[in-house]
Motif scaffolding. Structure first.
Motif, PDB file in Angstrom:
ATOM      1  N   ASP A  45     -35.920  -1.580  22.889  1.00 41.15           N
ATOM      2  CA  ASP A  45     -35.178  -1.118  21.718  1.00 41.15           C
ATOM      3  C   ASP A  45     -34.238   0.039  22.022  1.00 41.15           C
ATOM      4  OD1 ASP A  45     -36.421  -2.865  19.864  1.00 41.15           O
ATOM      5  OD2 ASP A  45     -38.192  -1.571  19.852  1.00 41.15           O
ATOM      6  N   ARG A  70     -26.278  -4.506  25.527  1.00 40.89           N
ATOM      7  CA  ARG A  70     -26.381  -3.784  24.257  1.00 40.89           C
ATOM      8  C   ARG A  70     -26.035  -2.301  24.419  1.00 40.89           C
ATOM      9  NH1 ARG A  70     -29.064  -6.492  20.018  1.00 40.89           N
ATOM     10  NH2 ARG A  70     -28.270  -4.713  18.845  1.00 40.89           N
ATOM     11  N   PRO A  71     -24.738  -2.010  24.591  1.00 41.71           N
ATOM     12  CA  PRO A  71     -24.369  -0.595  24.676  1.00 41.71           C
ATOM     13  C   PRO A  71     -24.812   0.182  23.433  1.00 41.71           C
ATOM     14  CG  PRO A  71     -22.412  -2.018  24.504  1.00 41.71           C
ATOM     15  CD  PRO A  71     -23.585  -2.904  24.742  1.00 41.71           C
ATOM     16  N   ASP A  72     -24.960  -0.536  22.316  1.00 37.63           N
ATOM     17  CA  ASP A  72     -25.351   0.138  21.074  1.00 37.63           C
ATOM     18  C   ASP A  72     -26.819   0.563  21.081  1.00 37.63           C
ATOM     19  OD1 ASP A  72     -25.997  -2.602  21.108  1.00 37.63           O
ATOM     20  OD2 ASP A  72     -26.238  -2.634  18.933  1.00 37.63           O
ATOM     21  N   LEU A  73     -27.601   0.037  22.017  1.00 38.13           N
ATOM     22  CA  LEU A  73     -29.001   0.460  22.130  1.00 38.13           C
ATOM     23  C   LEU A  73     -29.201   1.366  23.347  1.00 38.13           C
ATOM     24  CD1 LEU A  73     -30.877  -2.904  21.329  1.00 38.13           C
ATOM     25  CD2 LEU A  73     -30.153  -1.100  19.746  1.00 38.13           C
ATOM     26  N   THR A  74     -28.101   1.858  23.879  1.00 40.24           N
ATOM     27  CA  THR A  74     -28.134   2.654  25.098  1.00 40.24           C
ATOM     28  C   THR A  74     -27.489   4.008  24.810  1.00 40.24           C
ATOM     29  OG1 THR A  74     -27.752   0.552  26.239  1.00 40.24           O
ATOM     30  CG2 THR A  74     -27.603   2.556  27.569  1.00 40.24           C
ATOM     31  N   VAL A  75     -28.124   5.061  25.242  1.00 41.95           N
ATOM     32  CA  VAL A  75     -27.609   6.409  25.011  1.00 41.95           C
ATOM     33  C   VAL A  75     -27.729   7.205  26.307  1.00 41.95           C
ATOM     34  CG1 VAL A  75     -27.924   8.568  23.724  1.00 41.95           C
ATOM     35  CG2 VAL A  75     -28.296   6.386  22.580  1.00 41.95           C
ATOM     36  N   GLY A 110     -18.909   1.299  27.101  1.00 40.20           N
ATOM     37  CA  GLY A 110     -18.952   1.620  25.677  1.00 40.20           C
ATOM     38  C   GLY A 110     -20.273   2.247  25.254  1.00 40.20           C
ATOM     39  N   LYS A 112     -22.568   5.516  24.319  1.00 41.65           N
ATOM     40  CA  LYS A 112     -22.459   6.871  23.795  1.00 41.65           C
ATOM     41  C   LYS A 112     -23.014   7.866  24.818  1.00 41.65           C
ATOM     42  CE  LYS A 112     -21.894  10.296  21.172  1.00 41.65           C
ATOM     43  NZ  LYS A 112     -20.511  10.795  21.084  1.00 41.65           N
ATOM     44  N   TYR A 114     -23.695  11.969  25.683  1.00 41.48           N
ATOM     45  CA  TYR A 114     -23.717  13.380  25.323  1.00 41.48           C
ATOM     46  C   TYR A 114     -23.547  14.172  26.609  1.00 41.48           C
ATOM     47  CZ  TYR A 114     -25.394  11.595  20.910  1.00 41.48           C
ATOM     48  OH  TYR A 114     -25.489  10.898  19.729  1.00 41.48           O
ATOM     49  N   LEU A 131     -32.439  13.694  18.203  1.00 40.79           N
ATOM     50  CA  LEU A 131     -31.410  12.896  17.552  1.00 40.79           C
ATOM     51  C   LEU A 131     -32.005  11.857  16.611  1.00 40.79           C
ATOM     52  CD1 LEU A 131     -29.151  12.321  20.676  1.00 40.79           C
ATOM     53  CD2 LEU A 131     -28.452  13.494  18.584  1.00 40.79           C
ATOM     54  N   LEU A 133     -33.577   9.304  17.590  1.00 43.72           N
ATOM     55  CA  LEU A 133     -33.481   7.988  18.234  1.00 43.72           C
ATOM     56  C   LEU A 133     -34.859   7.429  18.539  1.00 43.72           C
ATOM     57  CD1 LEU A 133     -30.668   8.874  20.782  1.00 43.72           C
ATOM     58  CD2 LEU A 133     -30.474   7.151  18.977  1.00 43.72           C
ATOM     59  N   ASN A 264     -30.260   9.706  13.564  1.00 39.79           N
ATOM     60  CA  ASN A 264     -30.434   8.269  13.754  1.00 39.79           C
ATOM     61  C   ASN A 264     -31.709   7.720  13.124  1.00 39.79           C
ATOM     62  OD1 ASN A 264     -28.084   7.529  15.653  1.00 39.79           O
ATOM     63  ND2 ASN A 264     -28.961   9.390  16.516  1.00 39.79           N
TER      64      ASN A 264
ATOM     65  N   GLU B 185     -33.215 -11.349  19.405  1.00 38.57           N
ATOM     66  CA  GLU B 185     -32.337 -10.338  18.794  1.00 38.57           C
ATOM     67  C   GLU B 185     -32.011 -10.681  17.350  1.00 38.57           C
ATOM     68  OE1 GLU B 185     -29.231 -10.217  21.746  1.00 38.57           O
ATOM     69  OE2 GLU B 185     -29.927  -8.262  22.474  1.00 38.57           O
ATOM     70  N   ARG B 188     -34.961  -9.857  15.327  1.00 41.33           N
ATOM     71  CA  ARG B 188     -35.164  -8.416  15.382  1.00 41.33           C
ATOM     72  C   ARG B 188     -34.273  -7.690  14.388  1.00 41.33           C
ATOM     73  NH1 ARG B 188     -32.397  -4.458  17.863  1.00 41.33           N
ATOM     74  NH2 ARG B 188     -33.576  -2.720  18.761  1.00 41.33           N
ATOM     75  N   GLN B 192     -36.402  -5.547  11.880  1.00 42.15           N
ATOM     76  CA  GLN B 192     -36.520  -4.124  12.141  1.00 42.15           C
ATOM     77  C   GLN B 192     -35.441  -3.366  11.377  1.00 42.15           C
ATOM     78  OE1 GLN B 192     -36.839  -3.770  16.271  1.00 42.15           O
ATOM     79  NE2 GLN B 192     -38.584  -2.385  16.168  1.00 42.15           N
ATOM     80  N   PRO B 198     -31.365  -1.167  14.895  1.00 42.86           N
ATOM     81  CA  PRO B 198     -31.600   0.266  14.989  1.00 42.86           C
ATOM     82  C   PRO B 198     -30.435   1.066  15.554  1.00 42.86           C
ATOM     83  CG  PRO B 198     -33.466  -0.948  15.846  1.00 42.86           C
ATOM     84  CD  PRO B 198     -32.437  -1.947  15.497  1.00 42.86           C
ATOM     85  N   GLY B 199     -29.744   0.530  16.529  1.00 45.49           N
ATOM     86  CA  GLY B 199     -28.720   1.352  17.163  1.00 45.49           C
ATOM     87  C   GLY B 199     -27.357   1.252  16.522  1.00 45.49           C
ATOM     88  N   SER B 200     -27.205   0.374  15.550  1.00 48.02           N
ATOM     89  CA  SER B 200     -25.853   0.035  15.129  1.00 48.02           C
ATOM     90  C   SER B 200     -25.126   1.196  14.463  1.00 48.02           C
ATOM     91  CB  SER B 200     -25.887  -1.163  14.189  1.00 48.02           C
ATOM     92  OG  SER B 200     -26.586  -0.800  13.020  1.00 48.02           O
ATOM     93  N   ARG B 201     -25.888   2.102  13.864  1.00 45.39           N
ATOM     94  CA  ARG B 201     -25.220   3.235  13.223  1.00 45.39           C
ATOM     95  C   ARG B 201     -24.709   4.249  14.236  1.00 45.39           C
ATOM     96  NH1 ARG B 201     -29.137   3.357   9.671  1.00 45.39           N
ATOM     97  NH2 ARG B 201     -30.147   4.972  10.873  1.00 45.39           N
ATOM     98  N   LEU B 202     -25.350   4.197  15.393  1.00 46.77           N
ATOM     99  CA  LEU B 202     -25.087   5.196  16.411  1.00 46.77           C
ATOM    100  C   LEU B 202     -23.615   5.329  16.735  1.00 46.77           C
ATOM    101  CD1 LEU B 202     -27.247   6.711  17.968  1.00 46.77           C
ATOM    102  CD2 LEU B 202     -26.821   5.161  19.844  1.00 46.77           C
ATOM    103  N   GLN B 203     -22.978   4.193  16.942  1.00 48.19           N
ATOM    104  CA  GLN B 203     -21.594   4.180  17.385  1.00 48.19           C
ATOM    105  C   GLN B 203     -20.690   4.844  16.359  1.00 48.19           C
ATOM    106  OE1 GLN B 203     -20.338   2.811  20.424  1.00 48.19           O
ATOM    107  NE2 GLN B 203     -22.497   3.115  20.828  1.00 48.19           N
ATOM    108  N   GLN B 205     -21.340   6.717  13.968  1.00 48.66           N
ATOM    109  CA  GLN B 205     -21.638   8.089  13.601  1.00 48.66           C
ATOM    110  C   GLN B 205     -21.063   9.132  14.555  1.00 48.66           C
ATOM    111  OE1 GLN B 205     -25.650   8.474  12.748  1.00 48.66           O
ATOM    112  NE2 GLN B 205     -25.517  10.569  12.092  1.00 48.66           N
TER     113      GLN B 205
END
Ligand code: SF4
Lengths: 506, 207
Positions: A45, A70-75, A110, A112, A114, A131, A133, A264, B185, B188, B192, B198-203, B205
């Protein structure tokens, strides 16, 4: 097959017997594929990335013409090698190259980031929870063995190597074998001056540094419930120091209160729905563990390591032990210690308050309460490195930075710093340091450097005294009074009035 | 990853317990962004402080099987540790036990981390000390370690074994299950966090 709720069933998959543990439930919810003889393919996740263990992974992705799924699940953040004084400019060329590589890789994919200068930058295991997360029930990985820290929130979190970093970047999954379920039951009230750090050091001293191998550990019992989230993070953080990749605590109201409103964290109706899911995660009352270890917290003292692994630790009232084996003999040689020496007689050159184990705001508060109005011993060079830029700002808003600097501590920017000494915060050969970090391996904080692991109040007290010392012997001194030389104190122990235990034992 | 079916080579005995990855490859070398070239820095501090360090003795030059004590590879998850071991010419590490992350990393790098009973490891340690020319054969197919007068079967994770035997690229293997991942996915994101992954808001924001 999609397998989400409540128990996954696939052809050939052996359904785990109900009732289940916290780790078992999260595992079951994340199985993408399961086949006899194969490890399970687990969905991840949240993937946290830092500059040291990721460059080779990104490089390999590109070489193979692959993309980040999944760049959106990667920080990502920069923490391991950045200077804590002078920012990016102060870094040497090799370090810059590594930080630049992370920036370029994050841009390419792509992700995020910090980076240095961000108000959110910091040690990866400090910023994840900060955060919001880190959630209960998530699978979380990072190319770092202290990823277990996130388990304090009831997440299944574990460290991985760079090949696995690449694997998660490319597939958002990992092949994993189900770990053993191991419970650590901690009951009894932590004495004043004894912290979560002492709890986990005391545990490791008792069970040894490999007892958790192959296991997912769940810390349970009234003492764990009583710990703050920060204290739970300290305990889970050190799981890998006794061999466990996963250390976790069942989520409860403290967990939810910590997360509520964070950037988050789910919001509104989603928050309510999340609470329902998270509450259901706790281990079932009659869930079977493969092994249960018990610890009486009320019998603990502040602990300090005398050797070169985290299990070589003893209560501060103790002495350097007779070496029982070759490993201990070697450790004593390296540490330049003689058996029978009172631990409190060990003089120090350096003190380090920092790391993903003990550099959150609460840790700094507790240390500052010991330091307030006093002076660092002239022999000692002491530094405080906040766990994140956010922690640093919050501490400064409370004036903690001045408490430390007025006492003679250096106040630095966030990062791993002298926990592993990849930047220029290192011990010189032969220097001896009381450190709030997690590893006292040979050379960990600098080639030839000697590390004694302690809690934040113990580190603060040691800085003032110039040697290892029982913080409970300091706390009865009137605020501001000079800390006397070792001789003469340590006998009768009046009731301590300063914090030590309060914050950390919650 | 290089395949490993049958490996034959001489042993180097590192008779220490709890060798941590900070010793295997000290942190000052972790700043490199490359994957190769770590070999010269293997056990850097130990070699520097002890000119007679076991791996530097002439009789162990060219050894390709490292024999060590319990809990080998504990500590940091740095894959630089197996990279350094491999780059220094080792294909097999034998010890009574390994730390989890290190063992897993070895499998990805093409090194066999082989756990044998403590008594058997002790025997090998002695052979390596007394007869350093002895060639050890590690047969991953038959799961058998042998040398003149020595034979010992071993257990190994079947998946790791398959990957090593075939030199498989695990990512490629997993990408064959893309459909299962995509299906997961889909489920999920609806289960979830309500309807939001879960991560979709991250970008939105922070970018
Ligand atoms: S603070 Fe230390 S232990 Fe934590 S992530 Fe950084 S280097 Fe690792």
């Amino acid at each position: 097959m999609v397998q989400l709720q409540p128990v996954p069933v696939t052809a050939g998959y052996i359904r785990p017997p109900m009732p289940r543990t916290l780790a078992g439930k999260i595992w079951d919810q994340h199985v993408v594929r399961s086949a006899p003889g194969e490890p399970d393919l687990l969905y991840i996740d949240l993937h946290l990335v830092h500059e040291v263990t990721s460059p080779q992974a990104f490089e390999s992705l590109r070489l193979n013409g692959r993309r980040v799924r999944r760049p959106d699940l990667t920080v990502a953040t920069v923490d391991h090698n950045n200077p804590t004084l002078g920012g990016y400019e102060a870094a040497d060329e090799i370090s810059r190259k590594q930080m630049d590589a992370l920036r370029d890789n994050c841009e390419w994919a792509g992700i995020k980031l910090y980076g240095l200068g961000s108000r959110r930058q910091g040690i990866v295991h400090v910023i994840g929870p900060e955060l919001g997360l880190t959630h209960p029930g998530k699978t979380i990985v990072c190319g770092d063995s202290h990823t277990s820290t996130h388990g304090a929130f009831g997440a299944l979190a574990f460290g991985i190597g760079s090949s696995e970093v690449e694997h998660v970047l490319a597939t958002q999954c990992l092949w994993q074998r189900r770990p053993r379920d191991l419970a650590v039951e901690v009951d009894g009230e932590l004495p004043i001056g004894v912290t979560a750090k002492d709890l986990v050091l005391g545990l490791i001293a008792q069970v040894g540094i490999a007892a958790g191998s192959g296991s997912a550990v769940e810390y349970r019992g009234s003492t764990i419930r009583g710990l703050s989230m920060e204290g739970r993070m300290t305990v889970c953080n050190m799981s890998i120091e006794w061999g466990a990749r996963v250390g976790m605590v069942g989520p409860d109201d403290k967990t939810f209160a910590f997360l509520e409103g964070r950037p988050n964290a789910p919001q509104g109706a989603e928050w309510e729905a999340a609470l329902d899911r998270w509450r259901a995660l706790a281990s079932d009352p009659d869930a079977a563990f493969d092994e249960v270890l018990r610890l009486d917290a009320s019998a603990l003292e502040p602990f300090v390591t005398w050797g070169t692994n985290p299990g070589q630790a003893a209560p501060i009232s103790g002495r350097v032990p007779e070496p029982g084996d070759e490993t201990a003999e070697r450790a004593l040689r390296y540490m330049d210690l003689r058996p029978g020496t009172a631990l409190q007689d060990i003089p120090l050159d350096r003190v380090f308050i920092g790391s993903c184990t003990n550099a959150r705001l609460e840790d700094l508060r507790v240390a500052a309460a010991v330091v307030r109005g006093r002076r660092v011993h002239p022999r000692v060079r002491a530094m405080v490195v906040p766990g994140s830029a956010t922690v640093k700002l919050a501490a400064e808003a409370e004036g903690l930075d001045r408490v430390f600097t007025e006492a003679g501590f250096e106040w630095r920017d966030a990062g791993c710093s002298m926990c592993l000494g990849m930047n220029n915060d290192v011990l010189a050969p032969g220097e001896r340091c009381a450190s709030t970090s997690n590893r006292n391996f040979e050379g960990r904080q600098g080639s030839g450097g000697r590390t004694h692991l302690v809690s934040p109040p113990m580190a603060a007290a040691a800085a003032l005294a110039g040697h290892l010392v029982d913080v409970r012997d300091l706390t009865h001194l009137p605020p501001g009074e000079v800390v006397p030389e070792r001789r003469g104190w340590g006998s009768g122990r009046p009731t301590p009035t300063l914090p030590g235990g309060e914050g950390v034992s919650g | 990853m290089k395949a490993l079916r049958v490996h034959q080579g001489r042993m180097a005995p590192l008779d220490r317990d709890n060798v941590d990855t900070d010793q295997i490859i000290p942190k000052q070398f972790l700043r490199r962004v490359e994957r190769s070239g770590f070999g010269p820095f293997l056990f850097y501090d130990w070699r520097r402080e002890d000119p007679d360090f076991v791996l530097d003795r002439p009789q162990y030059r060219g050894a390709s099987v490292l024999v060590a004590g319990v809990n080998f590879g504990c500590g940091s998850s740095r894959e630089h540790a197996p990279w350094a071991i491999e780059d220094a010419g080792f294909r097999v590490v034998i010890a009574p036990s390994f730390a989890d992350i290190f063992r897993s990393n070895c499998g990805k790098v093409g090194i066999l981390a082989l756990a044998l009973p403590e008594g058997r490891v002790r025997q090998l340690m002695e052979v390596a000390s007394e007869a350093p020319d002895t060639e050890l054969t590690v047969d991953l197919e038959k799961q058998l370690v042998s040398a003149p007068g020595f034979e010992c079967g071993f257990e190994v994770d079947p998946f790791t074994r398959e990957c090593l035997l075939n030199g498989w690229d695990e990512v490629a293997l997993t990408l064959r299950h893309q459909d299962a991942i995509a299906a997961y996915e889909e489920g999920r994101s609806s289960v979830q966090n309500g309807s939001t992954p879960p991560g979709s808001r991250l970008q939105s924001q922070h970018s």
